[in-house]
Design a protein around this motif. Structure first.
Motif, mmCIF file in Angstrom:
data_model
loop_
_atom_site.group_PDB
_atom_site.id
_atom_site.type_symbol
_atom_site.label_atom_id
_atom_site.label_comp_id
_atom_site.label_asym_id
_atom_site.label_seq_id
_atom_site.Cartn_x
_atom_site.Cartn_y
_atom_site.Cartn_z
ATOM 1 N N ALA A 1 -11.679 -0.363 -12.345
ATOM 2 C CA ALA A 1 -10.787 -1.051 -13.270
ATOM 3 C C ALA A 1 -9.344 -0.749 -12.867
ATOM 4 O O ALA A 1 -9.045 0.364 -12.417
ATOM 5 C CB ALA A 1 -11.036 -0.583 -14.695
ATOM 6 N N PRO A 2 -8.442 -1.722 -13.000
ATOM 7 C CA PRO A 2 -7.037 -1.482 -12.621
ATOM 8 C C PRO A 2 -6.452 -0.249 -13.305
ATOM 9 O O PRO A 2 -5.682 0.496 -12.701
ATOM 10 C CB PRO A 2 -6.331 -2.763 -13.069
ATOM 11 N N SER A 3 -6.840 -0.021 -14.563
ATOM 12 C CA SER A 3 -6.287 1.131 -15.287
ATOM 13 C C SER A 3 -6.762 2.451 -14.680
ATOM 14 O O SER A 3 -5.992 3.415 -14.589
ATOM 15 C CB SER A 3 -6.692 1.069 -16.759
ATOM 16 N N GLU A 4 -8.016 2.494 -14.214
ATOM 17 C CA GLU A 4 -8.530 3.731 -13.616
ATOM 18 C C GLU A 4 -7.939 3.942 -12.228
ATOM 19 O O GLU A 4 -7.634 5.080 -11.845
ATOM 20 C CB GLU A 4 -10.057 3.702 -13.545
ATOM 21 N N GLN A 5 -7.756 2.863 -11.484
ATOM 22 C CA GLN A 5 -7.101 2.986 -10.186
ATOM 23 C C GLN A 5 -5.677 3.496 -10.365
ATOM 24 O O GLN A 5 -5.203 4.328 -9.578
ATOM 25 C CB GLN A 5 -7.097 1.640 -9.466
ATOM 26 N N ALA A 6 -5.006 3.023 -11.406
ATOM 27 C CA ALA A 6 -3.647 3.488 -11.692
ATOM 28 C C ALA A 6 -3.643 4.975 -12.027
ATOM 29 O O ALA A 6 -2.739 5.712 -11.603
ATOM 30 C CB ALA A 6 -3.041 2.682 -12.830
ATOM 31 N N ARG A 7 -4.641 5.438 -12.756
ATOM 32 C CA ARG A 7 -4.732 6.867 -13.092
ATOM 33 C C ARG A 7 -4.937 7.711 -11.832
ATOM 34 O O ARG A 7 -4.321 8.769 -11.660
ATOM 35 C CB ARG A 7 -5.881 7.110 -14.082
ATOM 36 N N SER B 1 -0.241 -2.815 -15.251
ATOM 37 C CA SER B 1 -0.845 -4.131 -15.026
ATOM 38 C C SER B 1 -1.143 -4.331 -13.549
ATOM 39 O O SER B 1 -0.481 -3.760 -12.677
ATOM 40 C CB SER B 1 0.112 -5.228 -15.500
ATOM 41 N N ALA B 2 -2.151 -5.149 -13.284
ATOM 42 C CA ALA B 2 -2.523 -5.480 -11.904
ATOM 43 C C ALA B 2 -1.590 -6.585 -11.409
ATOM 44 O O ALA B 2 -1.925 -7.770 -11.449
ATOM 45 C CB ALA B 2 -3.976 -5.914 -11.840
ATOM 46 N N LEU B 3 -0.420 -6.182 -10.936
ATOM 47 C CA LEU B 3 0.628 -7.137 -10.568
ATOM 48 C C LEU B 3 0.163 -8.167 -9.549
ATOM 49 O O LEU B 3 0.461 -9.350 -9.657
ATOM 50 C CB LEU B 3 1.828 -6.391 -9.992
ATOM 51 N N PHE B 4 -0.556 -7.689 -8.536
ATOM 52 C CA PHE B 4 -0.873 -8.573 -7.417
ATOM 53 C C PHE B 4 -2.041 -9.508 -7.711
ATOM 54 O O PHE B 4 -2.415 -10.309 -6.864
ATOM 55 C CB PHE B 4 -1.109 -7.746 -6.157
ATOM 56 N N ARG B 5 -2.617 -9.388 -8.891
ATOM 57 C CA ARG B 5 -3.647 -10.343 -9.314
ATOM 58 C C ARG B 5 -3.056 -11.428 -10.202
ATOM 59 O O ARG B 5 -3.756 -12.348 -10.606
ATOM 60 C CB ARG B 5 -4.765 -9.615 -10.072
ATOM 61 N N SER B 6 -1.775 -11.325 -10.503
ATOM 62 C CA SER B 6 -1.144 -12.267 -11.416
ATOM 63 C C SER B 6 -0.862 -13.598 -10.721
ATOM 64 O O SER B 6 -0.661 -13.665 -9.511
ATOM 65 C CB SER B 6 0.167 -11.690 -11.962
ATOM 66 N N GLU B 7 -0.846 -14.657 -11.511
ATOM 67 C CA GLU B 7 -0.499 -15.977 -10.991
ATOM 68 C C GLU B 7 0.948 -15.998 -10.511
ATOM 69 O O GLU B 7 1.283 -16.671 -9.536
ATOM 70 C CB GLU B 7 -0.710 -17.044 -12.071
ATOM 71 N N LEU C 1 10.897 -15.447 -14.978
ATOM 72 C CA LEU C 1 9.844 -14.569 -14.475
ATOM 73 C C LEU C 1 9.346 -13.635 -15.571
ATOM 74 O O LEU C 1 8.129 -13.457 -15.740
ATOM 75 C CB LEU C 1 10.361 -13.750 -13.288
ATOM 76 N N ALA C 2 10.269 -13.033 -16.311
ATOM 77 C CA ALA C 2 9.876 -12.108 -17.386
ATOM 78 C C ALA C 2 8.997 -12.819 -18.418
ATOM 79 O O ALA C 2 7.993 -12.263 -18.890
ATOM 80 C CB ALA C 2 11.117 -11.528 -18.049
ATOM 81 N N LYS C 3 9.352 -14.048 -18.764
ATOM 82 C CA LYS C 3 8.568 -14.820 -19.741
ATOM 83 C C LYS C 3 7.181 -15.134 -19.206
ATOM 84 O O LYS C 3 6.177 -14.979 -19.921
ATOM 85 C CB LYS C 3 9.306 -16.106 -20.090
ATOM 86 N N LYS C 4 7.108 -15.564 -17.942
ATOM 87 C CA LYS C 4 5.811 -15.905 -17.350
ATOM 88 C C LYS C 4 4.913 -14.668 -17.261
ATOM 89 O O LYS C 4 3.715 -14.735 -17.554
ATOM 90 C CB LYS C 4 6.012 -16.518 -15.963
ATOM 91 N N LEU C 5 5.494 -13.547 -16.867
ATOM 92 C CA LEU C 5 4.707 -12.316 -16.786
ATOM 93 C C LEU C 5 4.234 -11.868 -18.168
ATOM 94 O O LEU C 5 3.114 -11.370 -18.322
ATOM 95 C CB LEU C 5 5.531 -11.211 -16.121
ATOM 96 N N ARG C 6 5.089 -12.039 -19.163
ATOM 97 C CA ARG C 6 4.703 -11.675 -20.530
ATOM 98 C C ARG C 6 3.469 -12.465 -20.965
ATOM 99 O O ARG C 6 2.573 -11.932 -21.633
ATOM 100 C CB ARG C 6 5.876 -11.911 -21.470
ATOM 101 N N ASN C 7 3.406 -13.731 -20.568
ATOM 102 C CA ASN C 7 2.242 -14.558 -20.885
ATOM 103 C C ASN C 7 0.995 -14.111 -20.134
ATOM 104 O O ASN C 7 -0.124 -14.470 -20.513
ATOM 105 C CB ASN C 7 2.531 -16.031 -20.565
ATOM 106 N N GLU C 8 1.203 -13.337 -19.065
ATOM 107 C CA GLU C 8 0.083 -12.786 -18.296
ATOM 108 C C GLU C 8 -0.181 -11.321 -18.667
ATOM 109 O O GLU C 8 -0.837 -10.593 -17.919
ATOM 110 C CB GLU C 8 0.371 -12.903 -16.800
ATOM 111 N N GLN C 9 0.366 -10.896 -19.810
ATOM 112 C CA GLN C 9 0.186 -9.531 -20.333
ATOM 113 C C GLN C 9 0.790 -8.457 -19.431
ATOM 114 O O GLN C 9 0.322 -7.317 -19.377
ATOM 115 C CB GLN C 9 -1.303 -9.212 -20.562
ATOM 116 N N VAL C 10 1.843 -8.836 -18.712
ATOM 117 C CA VAL C 10 2.604 -7.866 -17.927
ATOM 118 C C VAL C 10 3.944 -7.672 -18.626
ATOM 119 O O VAL C 10 4.730 -8.607 -18.751
ATOM 120 C CB VAL C 10 2.830 -8.350 -16.479
ATOM 121 N N GLN C 11 4.211 -6.438 -19.066
ATOM 122 C CA GLN C 11 5.439 -6.151 -19.801
ATOM 123 C C GLN C 11 6.527 -5.666 -18.842
ATOM 124 O O GLN C 11 6.274 -4.824 -17.973
ATOM 125 C CB GLN C 11 5.174 -5.088 -20.877
#
Length: 404
Positions: free
Chosen positions: A42-48, A194-200, A167-177
Motif C-alpha cells: 500500500a502507498p501508505s506502508e511504502q511511505a512508512r 499520497s501516491a503522486l506518480f499515480r495521479s492523473e 494544479l492545487a485544485k486538481k490535486l485536491r480533487n485527487e485527494q492530494v493535499q
C-alpha cells in the motif's frame, strides 16, 4: 515520525534495504527499486518504510552507537538496531519472530552520552563535521542539524499546462493535499502521504517533483520566450523543464550532458510536460562545446558537486563519500566553468550552480573564475540555506559576459 511500530515484514524490508546500501554500496533509490519491485505494498506502508529508512541513514552513526551495531553488520545484527530505533522514537518494539535483544540500561546510558556529542546526535560523520566547521564556521551547527531532518515533498507546477492554483485544485480533487510555498511562485508542498506518480495530474504532465530550492535555481536563469538557452549539465532535466516553462515553448532550449541515459530520460519527461522546444545533445568531446561558442543568451552550469546541500534527501551519500573526493570535484568544476562559459554570447548571462553549501565549491569558484576572466562581470549570488529555508541547500551565481 511514526505513531505505531513497523510490522515485522516492513522491519525486515528496512533491514534488507539498509544492508544493500551499506554493505553493497548501492544508491538508496536503487535499493528501493530492487526491494519494492513486485511487492503489492500500500502507498501508505511504502511511505512508512522509506520514512524510517531515510531517518536511519540520516543519523546512522547515532543509531549504530545506541545499538552497538556496525554498519557492515546490518544483515546479522539489524534487528537490534531496529529495536534501538523504535525505542528512540518511543514506539513499541516490532513483534519479530527472531530478534536480537537490546539491553535497555546500556541503551539509555549510551543515549545520555550521545546527547553530549552534537555531531553524533545530528548524524554527522567526523570528516564532514570537520569540513563544515572549517568552511562555514559558526553557521555549520545549524546547517548540520537541518541536514538530519525529514525532507518535505515539493512539486513544480508546469506552467505550460496549468497555473499553480489550477494544479492545487486538481490535486485536491485527487485527494492530494498541498499548500503554496512562499517565495517560490511555481512550488507546492505536498502535505499528505499520497501516491503522486499515480495521479492523473502527473500522467498529464501538470507537475514535476522538484525541491523548492532547485526551482529557485532554475528561476535565476530568467529565460524569456524566443531566447537561445543551454542547460549544459542537464542530467535528467528537472531544471531544464522548469526553464522550458519560463520560455513558454518558444525559442531554443538545448539540454546537454555526458551521459546519454540521462538525456533519454529527459526526452520522456519533456514529452509528458509538452516542452516541445527542448533539444538534447550528448557532450561527446570538447568540440561539442567549441561549436557553440558565443551562441547562447543564457547558460546554466549546474555542475557536478559534493551534494552536501541535499543530504537530508540523499542521506546514504555521506556514508559513501570521503573528504578526498572534494578536491577532485573542485577541479572538475573549475574545468567546466572555464570551458563551458565560452558558449555565452556578449550580453548573455551565465548561471553557475551547485547543490552544495560549501564555499569552496561555490563563491570561491566564482571568485577564482572572475580573477582570470575579465570579460565576465559578477551580477549577484545566493546560498539557499537548509536551515533558513527548509529547502534543500543550493548555491547560484549570475555572471554577465561583457566582452569576447
Amino acid at each position: 515520525m511514526l505513531n505505531s511500530p513497523l510490522s515485522p515484514s516492513s522491519t525486515e524490508l528496512v533491514i534488507s534495504v539498509l544492508d544493500m546500501v551499506l554493505s553493497e554500496g548501492k544508491p538508496l533509490d536503487r535499493a528501493y527499486s530492487v526491494h519494492f519491485s513486485g511487492l503489492q505494498l500500500a502507498p501508505s506502508e511504502q511511505a512508512r518504510i522509506t520514512k524510517v529508512t531515510g531517518d536511519i541513514l540520516r543519523r546512522l552513526n547515532l543509531y549504530c552507537y545506541l545499538s552497538d551495531v556496525k554498519p557492515e553488520e546490518m544483515s546479522r545484527l539489524g534487528t537490534r538496531l531496529m529495536n534501538a530505533w523504535h525505542l528512540f522514537h518511543e514506539l513499541e518494539l516490532p513483534k519479530l519472530q527472531y530478534s536480537l535483544p537490546l539491553e535497555e540500561a546500556e541503551y539509555f546510558a549510551r543515549l545520555e552520552e550521545a546527547r553530549k556529542q552534537p555531531a553524533l546526535w545530528d548524524g554527522c560523520p567526523e570528516w564532514l563535521d570537520k569540513m563544515g566547521q572549517a568552511q562555514l564556521g559558526d553557521d555549520w551547527a545549524k546547517e548540520r542539524a537541518a541536514l538530519n531532518t525529514l525532507p518535505k515533498r515539493y512539486i513544480r507546477a508546469n506552467l505550460l499546462k496549468c497555473t499553480r492554483e489550477e494544479l492545487a485544485k486538481k490535486l485536491r480533487n485527487e485527494q492530494v493535499q498541498t499548500q503554496e510555498v512562499e517565495g517560490v511562485d511555481t512550488a507546492l508542498e505536498v502535505t499528505s502521504d499520497s501516491a503522486l506518480f499515480r495521479s492523473e495530474s502527473f500522467k498529464k504532465g501538470w507537475f514535476e517533483q522538484q525541491d523548492a530550492g532547485s526551482q529557485l535555481v532554475a528561476a535565476a536563469v530568467d529565460a524569456k520566450p524566443g531566447m537561445r538557452v543551454i542547460d549544459a549539465c542537464a542530467g535528467a532535466g528537472g531544471k531544464t523543464l522548469s526553464i522550458a516553462s519560463q520560455m513558454k515553448g518558444k525559442g531554443r532550449l538545448l539540454a546537454m550532458d555526458v551521459e546519454q541515459w540521462k538525456l533519454d530520460s529527459l526526452k520522456q519527461r519533456a514529452r509528458r510536460a509538452g516542452a516541445d522546444n527542448v533539444e538534447t545533445r550528448i557532450i561527446a568531446s570538447s568540440k561539442t562545446i567549441k561549436r557553440l561558442k558565443l551562441s547562447a543568451d543564457r547558460v546554466l552550469l549546474d555542475v557536478p558537486c559534493s551534494g552536501l546541500g541535499v543530504l537530508k534527501r540523499n542521506p546514504d551519500a555521506k556514508w559513501r563519500d570521503t573528504p578526498e573526493r572534494l578536491p577532485v570535484l573542485v577541479d572538475l568544476q573549475k574545468h567546466i566553468l572555464q570551458s563551458y562559459s565560452r558558449m555565452v554570447k556578449v550580453g548573455g548571462i551565465l548561471v553557475y550552480a551547485t547543490c552544495s553549501i560549501m564555499p569552496e565549491e561555490n563563491r570561491d569558484q566564482v571568485d577564482a573564475f572572475l580573477a582570470e576572466n575579465d570579460h565576465f562581470k559578477f551580477l549577484d549570488d545566493e546560498t539557499i540555506s537548509v536551515a533558513d529555508s527548509g529547502f534543500d541547500g543550493f548555491y547560484l551565481a549570475r555572471l554577465e559576459r561583457i566582452a569576447e
